[in-house]
Scaffold this motif. Structure first.
Motif, PDB file in Angstrom:
ATOM      1  N   PRO A 192      -5.061  -1.036   5.910  1.00  0.00           N
ATOM      2  CA  PRO A 192      -4.644  -0.467   4.630  1.00  0.00           C
ATOM      3  C   PRO A 192      -5.709  -0.624   3.546  1.00  0.00           C
ATOM      4  CG  PRO A 192      -3.569  -2.576   5.004  1.00  0.00           C
ATOM      5  CD  PRO A 192      -4.300  -2.251   6.271  1.00  0.00           C
ATOM      6  N   VAL A 194      -5.810  -0.408  -0.468  1.00  0.00           N
ATOM      7  CA  VAL A 194      -4.756  -0.523  -1.470  1.00  0.00           C
ATOM      8  C   VAL A 194      -5.259  -0.091  -2.847  1.00  0.00           C
ATOM      9  CG1 VAL A 194      -3.212  -2.153  -2.632  1.00  0.00           C
ATOM     10  CG2 VAL A 194      -3.622  -2.336  -0.164  1.00  0.00           C
ATOM     11  N   VAL A 201      -0.395   1.563  -0.889  1.00  0.00           N
ATOM     12  CA  VAL A 201      -1.443   1.930   0.065  1.00  0.00           C
ATOM     13  C   VAL A 201      -1.847   3.373  -0.202  1.00  0.00           C
ATOM     14  CG1 VAL A 201      -1.999   2.270   2.488  1.00  0.00           C
ATOM     15  CG2 VAL A 201      -0.615   0.307   1.797  1.00  0.00           C
ATOM     16  N   MET A 204      -5.705   4.791   4.842  1.00  0.00           N
ATOM     17  CA  MET A 204      -5.764   3.960   6.035  1.00  0.00           C
ATOM     18  C   MET A 204      -7.122   4.177   6.703  1.00  0.00           C
ATOM     19  SD  MET A 204      -3.010   2.155   6.796  1.00  0.00           S
ATOM     20  CE  MET A 204      -1.241   2.063   6.418  1.00  0.00           C
ATOM     21  N   VAL A 312      -0.604   9.259   2.311  1.00  0.00           N
ATOM     22  CA  VAL A 312      -1.686   8.310   2.555  1.00  0.00           C
ATOM     23  C   VAL A 312      -2.814   9.026   3.291  1.00  0.00           C
ATOM     24  CG1 VAL A 312      -2.337   6.192   3.763  1.00  0.00           C
ATOM     25  CG2 VAL A 312      -0.136   6.341   2.609  1.00  0.00           C
ATOM     26  N   SER A 456      -9.592  -3.571   0.224  1.00  0.00           N
ATOM     27  CA  SER A 456      -8.981  -3.824   1.533  1.00  0.00           C
ATOM     28  C   SER A 456      -9.427  -5.196   2.003  1.00  0.00           C
ATOM     29  CB  SER A 456      -9.384  -2.749   2.551  1.00  0.00           C
ATOM     30  OG  SER A 456     -10.783  -2.798   2.796  1.00  0.00           O
TER      31      SER A 456
END
Length: 474
Positions: A192, A194, A201, A204, A312, A456
């Motif tokens: 993740p 952030v 989040v 990815m 995301v 992250s």
């Protein structure tokens, strides 16, 4: 009659082996040393100046080897970027190491190719008879060479009694990956990234993971087959991967159980080591497209944002070999189109090191991705040079700073100022700046105060097989 090497005119493998076998027949009367020499990171030379430039470097290395050895020593090209010196009349290992150090220092000088100054270094492994078979001496020198590579390259290492030999049973990277595929396959893990302003989040980052107890173990940051797999299969490695100083087992053998096989309780099994293994074997090119497709397919099931796309975003790291594949940019764009995902939803992460050594194919790949709408981020910015010229020459959307920027971050005011300066620089160029490797709440608090938006690291969660972290992280 022995045939010389067509490029360097040095004796070939056959003549070196003949000299070694003659010493073997002489038994204890002949004291002989084998010096196994490998040009460090030669693939990067080829990537940077092409194979013609690589040949020019090998010619320069061959000339320097001729000048560095003693009269009567045999210098041979074993193949690729590997050379072997057979030196007679050597009294002991320290005396052989002196010869090897003279060779290392004599060869390790920059080479000019087409007006470009290339840094060239070599690593040397040394083994000394008498009484050893030709094959044993080569294996011992190869093992010492491998240790020199693992210790940082551009150095000499001598095989000592009791050292392990990288024997003909040495397992190659492609063998390890084949076992992984047979025992459960490869999948994607998600780390993740952030948004520190909201705790949500925002993206990815994808990495590889082995699935289903693939029979792997990790030692010193590298992957190898578990002993249980080796005893029940035949890796069939042929000539023992002689001279492959850049790949394989970290400690020269494969009998010790490592730090846990893939399939243990941890859900992020060796992602970086797997990526490196795939890169070393050359299989990353064929694996990459399938894994990106798998990640995009899974992402289509994630919660949607207001625009109807996955809320995301995905960050996809591309290695140097992937970037050097002329079709890789079109493959990425085709996968996004097939899954109905907009190109702007994906960010491709390229390491600063790859861009620093980039040849024309890599630059075309990055430009094609950018023109297709994909976001480009430089990973590990500052780990190599922090070159501002890259930001001028490469179409970049964001930077990722490595863990080194967080060293003594809570106590060293100069580190805080440095991170603040990079963040300000990013804002000036309208670039997002993220930082990787966050481990403590103190670091999070300071980064927020500096206006860093993206982060992250272990504090937020390790790479995970599934993508469950689609919720705010406090």
């Amino acid at each position: 009659m022995a045939v010389p090497d067509s490029l360097t005119s040095l004796p070939g493998r056959d003549e070196a082996m003949a000299r070694l076998r003659a010493a073997e027949l002489a038994g204890d009367e002949a004291v002989i040393a084998v010096l196994y020499i490998d040009v460090d990171q030669f693939k990067r030379v080829n990537d940077r100046v092409g194979h013609g430039g690589g040949d020019a470097v090998l010619l320069a290395v061959a000339d320097r080897l001729r000048a560095a050895v003693r009269p009567g020593d045999v210098v041979s090209r074993f193949g690729g970027d590997e050379f072997v010196v057979v030196a007679g009349g050597v009294t002991d290992a320290p005396a052989a190491a002196v010869i090897a150090e003279r060779i290392r220092s004599g060869v390790s000088e920059p080479v000019r190719v087409d007006g470009r100054r290339l840094s060239v270094t070599v690593s040397v492994g040394v083994a000394v008879g008498p009484g050893s078979s030709a094959r044993s001496l080569l294996e011992q020198a190869d093992s010492a060479l491998y240790r020199a590579k693992e210790a940082g390259r551009n150095r000499v290492e001598t095989f000592q009694p009791g050292d392990r030999v990288r024997s003909s049973r040495q397992v190659r990277p492609e063998t390890v990956l084949a076992a992984t595929l047979d025992r459960g396959g490869l999948g994607v893990a998600y780390e993740p990234i952030v948004d520190l302003t909201t705790g949500a989040v925002g993206a990815m980052r994808v990495s590889l993971r082995a699935l289903g107890g693939a029979g792997l173990s990790q030692r010193n940051g590298r992957l190898d087959l578990d002993p249980s797999f080796q005893s029940s299969s035949d890796p069939a490695t042929g000539d023992g991967n002689m001279g492959d100083g850049e790949t394989g087992d970290a400690d020269g053998g494969y009998g010790d159980q490592g730090a846990g096989g893939v399939g243990d309780e941890a859900d992020h099994e060796h992602p970086e080591a797997l990526l490196r293994l795939a890169e070393e074997s050359g299989l990353i090119v064929s694996l990459g497209a399938g894994l990106l497709d798998a990640a995009c397919t899974e992402a289509c099931g994630w919660p949607k944002g207001e625009d109807g796309w996955p809320a995301v975003r995905l960050v996809w790291p591309m290695t140097a070999r992937q970037l050097e594949e002329p079709r890789s940019a079109d493959q990425v764009l085709s996968i996004l189109d097939a899954r109905g995902l907009p190109t702007g939803w994906l960010a491709v992460e390229v390491s600063e090191e790859s861009l620093t050594m980039a040849g024309p194919v890599t630059r075309r790949t990055v430009t094609r991705l950018k023109e297709g709408g994909v976001k480009i981020t430089i990973g590990g910015f500052g780990d190599v040079t922090g070159s501002l010229a890259l930001l001028r020459d490469i179409p970049v959307d964001s930077l990722v700073l490595g863990r080194a920027f967080l060293t003594d971050f809570g106590s060293d005011s100069s580190q805080i100022k440095l991170v603040n300066a990079v963040l300000a620089f990013g804002r000036l160029l309208d670039m997002d700046v993220a930082i990787r490797g966050v481990t403590t709440e103190t670091e999070v608090t300071l980064l927020k105060a500096l206006g860093c938006r993206w982060a992250s690291g272990p504090y937020f969660g390790e790479p995970s097989r599934a993508a469950p972290m689609l919720r705010p992280i406090n």
